[in-house]
Design a protein around this motif. Structure first.
Motif, PDB file in Angstrom:
ATOM      1  N   SER A   1       0.823  -1.200   0.000  1.00  0.00           N
ATOM      2  CA  SER A   1       0.000   0.000   0.000  1.00  0.00           C
ATOM      3  C   SER A   1       0.865   1.261   0.000  1.00  0.00           C
ATOM      4  N   GLU A   2       2.027   1.206   0.661  1.00  0.00           N
ATOM      5  CA  GLU A   2       2.879   2.387   0.772  1.00  0.00           C
ATOM      6  C   GLU A   2       4.369   2.089   0.609  1.00  0.00           C
ATOM      7  N   ALA A   3       4.819   0.925   1.051  1.00  0.00           N
ATOM      8  CA  ALA A   3       6.250   0.655   1.187  1.00  0.00           C
ATOM      9  C   ALA A   3       6.951   0.485  -0.161  1.00  0.00           C
ATOM     10  N   LEU A   4       8.189   0.965  -0.212  1.00  0.00           N
ATOM     11  CA  LEU A   4       9.048   0.676  -1.354  1.00  0.00           C
ATOM     12  C   LEU A   4       9.588  -0.743  -1.222  1.00  0.00           C
ATOM     13  N   LEU A   5       9.780  -1.408  -2.350  1.00  0.00           N
ATOM     14  CA  LEU A   5      10.382  -2.738  -2.359  1.00  0.00           C
ATOM     15  C   LEU A   5      11.885  -2.533  -2.575  1.00  0.00           C
ATOM     16  N   THR A   6      12.700  -3.036  -1.648  1.00  0.00           N
ATOM     17  CA  THR A   6      14.127  -2.714  -1.683  1.00  0.00           C
ATOM     18  C   THR A   6      15.022  -3.858  -2.151  1.00  0.00           C
TER      19      THR A   6
ATOM     20  N   PHE B   1      11.512   1.578  -6.027  1.00  0.00           N
ATOM     21  CA  PHE B   1      10.588   0.542  -6.495  1.00  0.00           C
ATOM     22  C   PHE B   1       9.259   0.750  -5.771  1.00  0.00           C
ATOM     23  N   LYS B   2       8.358   1.505  -6.392  1.00  0.00           N
ATOM     24  CA  LYS B   2       7.140   1.972  -5.750  1.00  0.00           C
ATOM     25  C   LYS B   2       5.996   0.959  -5.882  1.00  0.00           C
ATOM     26  N   PRO B   3       4.970   1.085  -5.015  1.00  0.00           N
ATOM     27  CA  PRO B   3       3.790   0.223  -5.147  1.00  0.00           C
ATOM     28  C   PRO B   3       3.187   0.317  -6.544  1.00  0.00           C
TER      29      PRO B   3
END
Length: 221
Positions: free
Chosen positions: A59-64, A118-120
């Motif tokens: 919903s909000e977190a960047l994928l790292t 890397f955005k949602p």
């Protein structure tokens, strides 16, 4: 009388403020979709170099970061090719290489990538060459990553900003037949509670203490 009434209300204000200041918990979801597509066809007529597509479903977190580990030690990743995305950031291969000739001396049981921005809703894709340690270079990825008998299935680990990593073992497919796609989704919810701002709480507490002192000094109170 008015002053006394106001002071009594002020004594209760910190409690009211605390109740109002603690907002209801809001769910923050982290998750991902994983698709492995053998019709990518880097080597025509085989599913030896499937296309992996990773999508951030948070919903909000960047994928790292992302890693994929083969559970069966008799197989390996020979290389990763054509890394694309994310649209708003960048990708970097941190375990593995980008060379997939038959003999290059580099083979790993794990591939791993790191990302920025890397955005949602965004995706990253790349091809991955799967080989056997015994020199048989044409492998059906389904029989290596899952549906591989008694050997462990492959494991995926995905890390996000401000959240615990998600670890997912690829499930067996009961009857893969001609299917060349597999998908996986994992989500976790985290609750956040916002407290009353410190300046406001300090002011209300100070007012309450002054009123308490006033009420003690009033005759007959």
């Amino acid at each position: 009388m008015r002053a006394a009434t106001l002071c009594r209300l002020a004594l209760k204000a910190p409690l009211f403020a605390a109740l109002l200041g603690s907002s209801a918990a809001s769910a923050v979801t982290t998750g991902f979709d994983l698709m492995i597509d053998g019709s990518y066809g880097q080597q025509p007529g085989t599913v030896n170099v499937p296309l992996v597509t990773l999508t951030n479903r948070s919903s909000e977190a960047l994928l790292t970061s992302f890693s994929l580990t083969i559970g069966d030690p008799a197989f390996n990743f020979d290389g990763v090719i054509q890394i694309r995305g994310p649209a708003g950031g960048s990708s970097r291969l941190i375990i593995g290489d980008t060379n997939i000739p038959r003999v290059d001396g580099v083979n790993t049981d794990t591939i791993a990538l790191a990302f920025t921005g890397f955005k949602p809703g965004e995706s990253v894709s790349f091809g991955v060459d799967i080989d056997a340690d015994n020199g048989n270079f044409f492998q059906d990825y389904r029989n290596v990553l899952f549906n591989n008998g008694a050997a462990p299935n492959a494991e995926v680990t995905v890390q996000f900003t401000d959240a615990a990593p998600l670890v997912l073992t690829l499930n067996d497919v009961s009857d893969p037949g001609p299917i060349t796609r597999a998908s996986a989704l994992s989500t976790v919810a985290a609750d956040t509670v916002s407290a009353i701002p410190v300046p406001a709480s300090a002011f209300l507490l100070g007012a309450a203490l002054l009123c308490a002192s006033f009420l003690r000094r009033r005759p007959g109170s």
